[in-house]
Enzyme design. Sequence first.
Site, PDB file in Angstrom:
ATOM      1  N   ASP A 196       0.833  -1.205   0.000  1.00 27.83           N
ATOM      2  CA  ASP A 196       0.000   0.000   0.000  1.00 27.83           C
ATOM      3  C   ASP A 196       0.869   1.257   0.000  1.00 27.83           C
ATOM      4  O   ASP A 196       2.094   1.188   0.219  1.00 27.83           O
ATOM      5  CB  ASP A 196      -0.888  -0.028   1.258  1.00 27.83           C
ATOM      6  CG  ASP A 196      -2.237   0.647   1.042  1.00 27.83           C
ATOM      7  OD1 ASP A 196      -2.326   1.488   0.133  1.00 27.83           O
ATOM      8  OD2 ASP A 196      -3.179   0.338   1.788  1.00 27.83           O
TER       9      ASP A 196
ATOM     10  N   ASP B 153     -10.954   2.018  -2.800  1.00 31.09           N
ATOM     11  CA  ASP B 153     -11.495   1.604  -1.498  1.00 31.09           C
ATOM     12  C   ASP B 153     -13.006   1.604  -1.523  1.00 31.09           C
ATOM     13  O   ASP B 153     -13.646   1.249  -0.545  1.00 31.09           O
ATOM     14  CB  ASP B 153     -10.992   2.544  -0.397  1.00 31.09           C
ATOM     15  CG  ASP B 153      -9.556   2.228  -0.007  1.00 31.09           C
ATOM     16  OD1 ASP B 153      -9.096   1.098  -0.279  1.00 31.09           O
ATOM     17  OD2 ASP B 153      -8.879   3.112   0.542  1.00 31.09           O
TER      18      ASP B 153
HETATM   19  C1  GLA Z   1      -5.697   1.801   2.317  1.00 34.08           C
HETATM   20  C2  GLA Z   1      -6.169   0.649   1.452  1.00 34.08           C
HETATM   21  C3  GLA Z   1      -7.235  -0.122   2.205  1.00 34.08           C
HETATM   22  C4  GLA Z   1      -6.690  -0.615   3.527  1.00 34.08           C
HETATM   23  C5  GLA Z   1      -6.160   0.537   4.329  1.00 34.08           C
HETATM   24  C6  GLA Z   1      -5.446   0.067   5.592  1.00 34.08           C
HETATM   25  O1  GLA Z   1      -6.689   2.765   2.464  1.00 34.08           O
HETATM   26  O2  GLA Z   1      -6.645   1.104   0.225  1.00 34.08           O
HETATM   27  O3  GLA Z   1      -7.689  -1.199   1.416  1.00 34.08           O
HETATM   28  O4  GLA Z   1      -5.665  -1.547   3.276  1.00 34.08           O
HETATM   29  O5  GLA Z   1      -5.255   1.324   3.568  1.00 34.08           O
HETATM   30  O6  GLA Z   1      -4.946   1.087   6.335  1.00 34.08           O
END
Ligand code: GLA
Length: 861
Positions: free
Chosen positions: A610, A680
């Site tokens: 990420d 997300d």
């Molecule tokens: C980002 C990702 C999510 C999740 C969060 C965790 O926003 O896109 O899918 O993994 O981080 O903190």
Amino acid sequence: MRTSFQFSKALCCVVAMLRATSLAPAETVWLSSLDLAQMTSGWSVPKADLGVVGKPISIGGKQFARGIGTHAESKLRVDLGRKAKRFLAKVGVDDSAGNQGSVEFIVAGDGKTLWQSGLVTNGTPAIAVNVDISGVRVLDLRVTNGGDGSGSDHADWAEANIEMVEGAAKPVALPAYEIISLQTKNFTLNLQVGDDGRLYQHAIGADAGDSEPHRWNEACPQSGDGYIWEPSLQIVHADGNTSTTLLYDSLTRTNETDGREMIRIRLHDPAYPFEAVLCFRTHRDVDVIEQWMEIHHQESGPVKLERMTSSSLLFAPTNLHLMHFFGDWGKEMQPTMELLTPGTKVLDSKLGVRAHQFRNPNFILSLDAPPTENSGRVIAGSLAWSGSFQCAFDHNGRSVRALAGVNPFASTYHLKPGKVFITPTMIWVWSSAGLGDMSRKFHAWARDFGFRDGHEPRTVLLNNWEATGFDFDFNRIVSLYDPAKAIGTELFLLDDGWFGNKYPRVNDKAGLGDWSPNHQRLPNGLAPLASEAVKRGLHFGIWIEPEMVNPKSELFDQHPDWVIRQPKRELELQRNQLVLDLTRPEVQQFEWRVIQDVLSVPGITYAKWDGNRYLTQPGSSWLPADQQSHLWIDYTHALYELMAKTAKAFPKTELMLCAGGGGRVDYGALKYFHEFWPSDNNDPTVRVPMQWDYSYFFPVMTIASHVAHSGNRPLHFACSVAMSARFGMDLDLVKLSPEDRAVCAGAISAYKRIRDVTQLGDLYRLERPHDAVRGALNFVSPDRSRAVVFVFQLKDGEASPVRPLGLDPLKYYVVHELNPAPGRADLAAEGKSITGQDLMSSGIIPTCSKALEACVIELAP
Ligand code: GLA
């Protein structure tokens, strides 16, 4: 039957062979015996053994029986096969020009000037030319207008002849311009070397005849020496000269396997030891051209690269439509379409990291009208670059130049002598049959070159993020495994929140950077968690965000200078975090150690990488003051090194590319990964159009799609949407009602039946869901024996037939609805065996008609 075309072609070959063998020992070949149709003339046409007005050749009062009469500007190129010895002639302005006419005669061999007459005017006696041309492949005979316009410039190559070596084939007149043709099955990109030695491009979509090399048609225009629009290359030489001239130098073509060809066109600046190599790799069968530029020099000090595009293809300006994609967190990949009009349209990112948060380096140009799925000439452009990028469409009324590359914004790059700067790769995909055909070819390319293991179907994933967020410990996670296994998922992904001790990662405010498992939550680390999963037959994956740090972390306490920030400015946080400065060697080592430590835990075979913020204060405490502008580019290169090392060291570990949703979606990074996290936003009504738009460029097996409660949609609908991409779940399975659990279990088992078709087959987008009542697509297996049709009802409507594409018209397919929604009537065609032809023409009536219903139909032998 032999066509007349074939016949005349064969005849030509025979004639050519006769010509080639007809010479006896060392011969003199009269220039006027060559095919003068290839020679250009500024007025009328060149004449054999006559002046250009049709009277005998006459220079300074003297007549010549042989030779060529022409008119400035004029050019003749002759292929000598490197078998010539000398070129001889008597040149001058023909007496038919009256008291006017002033020209210059130039003899060049393989691009180098061998002889020049200087200015020749009317009345001057013929000048003798006697030039050594041994070893020359292409002889180039030019007449210029002498610098004063070409009125009355009647010019004679009198008694012009070529002395060949003994037994050599007769020289052959060539087309006046050297055309460098890059070809794939259905696409040709023609470049040509102009009289001025520059490289030009024939605009894509322009008529073949419209190929005059004007400056606005330069293939790689340079700033500061005459070109007045958006350049491809803008540099400052070591001595401060801000102009560049690039002349054609040479070409190499190398055949690679499976219909691929590598073409390298070397351009050089005649005044400096500076070179730019335009590199192309063509993929014949899938109509893909990859393009990049390599820049190097041997000047006395660093050269400043101010702008260096990867590609700057030219298009005919009429009716050129651009489709591009903007967005934000949770709203990635929103399409917009416009007609390109005069002016410069810029799509760019200045974010450096998580650079695609608001815009994506993928676009489509449509040549005839707004693009459609199944017809029309379209070309997709995709810049393989995860940093700040710029795509600019410069419409100057005569042509449109599509420039793509690293963003020149605040990015001056000091290139030392002897070093090579390689721009990111631009990927172009052509189709004359619309977006669908373009995407299928793009996907085929991507499976081989765009991401990892593109021919291996993926597992069904369960992520704990939506189920637990940061709130979990060892027992809570292990309690999710049995339900995960029972429902049929195959891979468990532990998301954020497993690390940090002094500053535990219990929310997004602390702990990032401290990659030791939290002692309270996971007293024995990650290994037992992974092994409990493996024991139950589940693969185990882990979330990491190696590039980032919370100020509330041990890492930041120890190394506050490791972050990207501007001195004398207040720290600007995003999601309470900062980006580590990857240009710094200690940071590179640190991040590599984190990745190694985490991915080496026994049982971990998957990771989600990420990156949850972008750069707003681009200052590096590592880079010297005069190289702060290197940060954007050096960061991305260092990131790629880290990703490449990871892919190499952990070849069996699957990797998901994520950046706070779809903030990093490009083929530069994806080639080290297996899939990406598009957003997300898991609301399936949002995902239907979003996945559609991503699928223009990316095969669905790379587009992660998880069933979640987002938007509170029926789980049958959510499952169907996720099944049409890389299927996963983000649910607390324990809390599901028995009905919902059955729907999910049914979807997983159905998905396992069809995943080879959806992931490895061809995608046909059938009904565009944007602002529509429903959306539909289908996949067809490579052998066309099986297919899967998806219908997503977004608003209340009618159950009208959905017509799949790409089926074998003669084959029979048995129609079967997969995982039907509880309580709905059976599919009318359930169990029927129908030909591909009938299915494609009459369609199938799906079982969905109300908003948030879906229908997934299998077509199998
Ligand atoms: C980002 C990702 C999510 C999740 C969060 C965790 O926003 O896109 O899918 O993994 O981080 O903190």
